[in-house]
Design an enzyme around this catalytic site. Structure first.
Site, PDB file in Angstrom:
ATOM      1  N   ASP A  42      15.327  -0.407 -42.491  1.00  0.00           N
ATOM      2  CA  ASP A  42      14.937  -1.852 -42.906  1.00  0.00           C
ATOM      3  C   ASP A  42      13.658  -2.300 -41.853  1.00  0.00           C
ATOM      4  O   ASP A  42      13.726  -2.213 -40.811  1.00  0.00           O
ATOM      5  CB  ASP A  42      15.980  -2.778 -42.624  1.00  0.00           C
ATOM      6  CG  ASP A  42      17.259  -2.531 -43.556  1.00  0.00           C
ATOM      7  OD1 ASP A  42      16.996  -1.813 -44.488  1.00  0.00           O
ATOM      8  OD2 ASP A  42      18.393  -2.905 -43.571  1.00  0.00           O
ATOM      9  N   ASP A  44      23.250  -7.766 -54.721  1.00  0.00           N
ATOM     10  CA  ASP A  44      23.535  -8.392 -53.564  1.00  0.00           C
ATOM     11  C   ASP A  44      24.529  -9.812 -53.797  1.00  0.00           C
ATOM     12  O   ASP A  44      24.073 -10.567 -54.484  1.00  0.00           O
ATOM     13  CB  ASP A  44      22.459  -8.935 -52.890  1.00  0.00           C
ATOM     14  CG  ASP A  44      21.383  -7.969 -52.636  1.00  0.00           C
ATOM     15  OD1 ASP A  44      21.688  -6.661 -52.481  1.00  0.00           O
ATOM     16  OD2 ASP A  44      19.993  -7.942 -52.784  1.00  0.00           O
TER      17      ASP A  44
END
Length: 243
Positions: free
Chosen positions: A12, A134
């Site tokens: 990330d 998500d």
């Protein structure tokens, strides 16, 4: 794309660094490495067959913000890369797919205009289009997890499968980065709701968590904080879960 259940390491990107956040909160970092490329190469050497690469700045700002790093990683690795974060237009999606990214992950864009999934799937093939679901408290989130919708993940999953998505990335934001394990029921429900691959992400803290996810029928598990903090040995996890 590699077949069978996969343990997928995450890199990330935030401010040019490789980070692991708690619940997507930039102020709460579990780990931070200055060299994302070094991290990506490490996971490849550990036996990963695909890398999960996310531009956190892009997800928040609405456009990829770490593309120089992304290009270096994609060019340097021999394994395929799936990339998401800030892909908010067809043009941005096309550039990424044409630049060597094997699979793009669409979130906010897919929710805003679901037909784009069909367009990209038709032009590039289903296997190269993944849609991110998500969710928190049973509702899908957008805009880097900052905005909540009234959309149910199961309903969205069926829609995107019908429109041509080749896979789904299911991230439980409530447990993301907390290293406390992942509730299996939402993942099992998604797997049973669609006929395409479901990859689970969020909260994985141990090899047992990975094996539990595999038992749901999911196609893979994205691991982040646990491999950066040493709770999971990636090579051993791959050898155990992918055999």
């Amino acid at each position: 794309m590699p077949k069978g259940f996969k343990v997928i390491p995450a890199v990330d990107l935030k401010d040019g660094k490789c980070v692991t956040l708690v619940g997507g909160d930039p102020s709460k970092r579990v780990a931070e490495l200055r060299n994302p490329l070094r991290a990506a190469r490490k996971w490849e050497k550990c036996g990963a067959s695909i890398l999960h690469l996310i531009d956190l700045d892009g997800a928040i700002e609405g456009m990829p913000a770490n593309m120089a790093i992304v290009r270096r990683i994609v060019k340097s690795l021999r394994i395929p890369v799936q990339f998401g974060g800030g892909i908010r237009s067809v043009e941005a999606a096309r550039k990424l797919l044409d630049s060597g990214v094997q699979r793009i992950i669409l979130g906010t864009l897919a929710l805003a205009d679901p037909k784009i999934v069909s367009t990209l799937s038709t032009n590039y093939g289903r296997s190269r289009i993944m849609v991110a679901l998500d969710f928190r408290a049973g509702k899908v989130l957008t805009h880097g997890w900052r905005s909540s919708t009234d959309i149910n993940p199961l309903s969205a999953a069926r829609t995107y499968e019908r429109l041509g998505a080749g896979s789904l990335l299911a991230t439980n934001v409530e447990v993301e980065g907390r290293l406390q394990g992942m509730p299996l029921k939402p993942i099992r429900q998604l797997v049973e709701a669609v006929g395409i691959d479901v990859v689970a992400s969020g909260g994985i803290s141990s090899l047992d968590d990975i094996m539990s996810i595999r038992s749901t029928g999911a196609a893979g598990a994205v691991v982040g904080a646990a491999i950066y903090t040493g709770r999971i040995n990636l090579r051993e996890a791959i050898e155990e879960a992918e055999r």
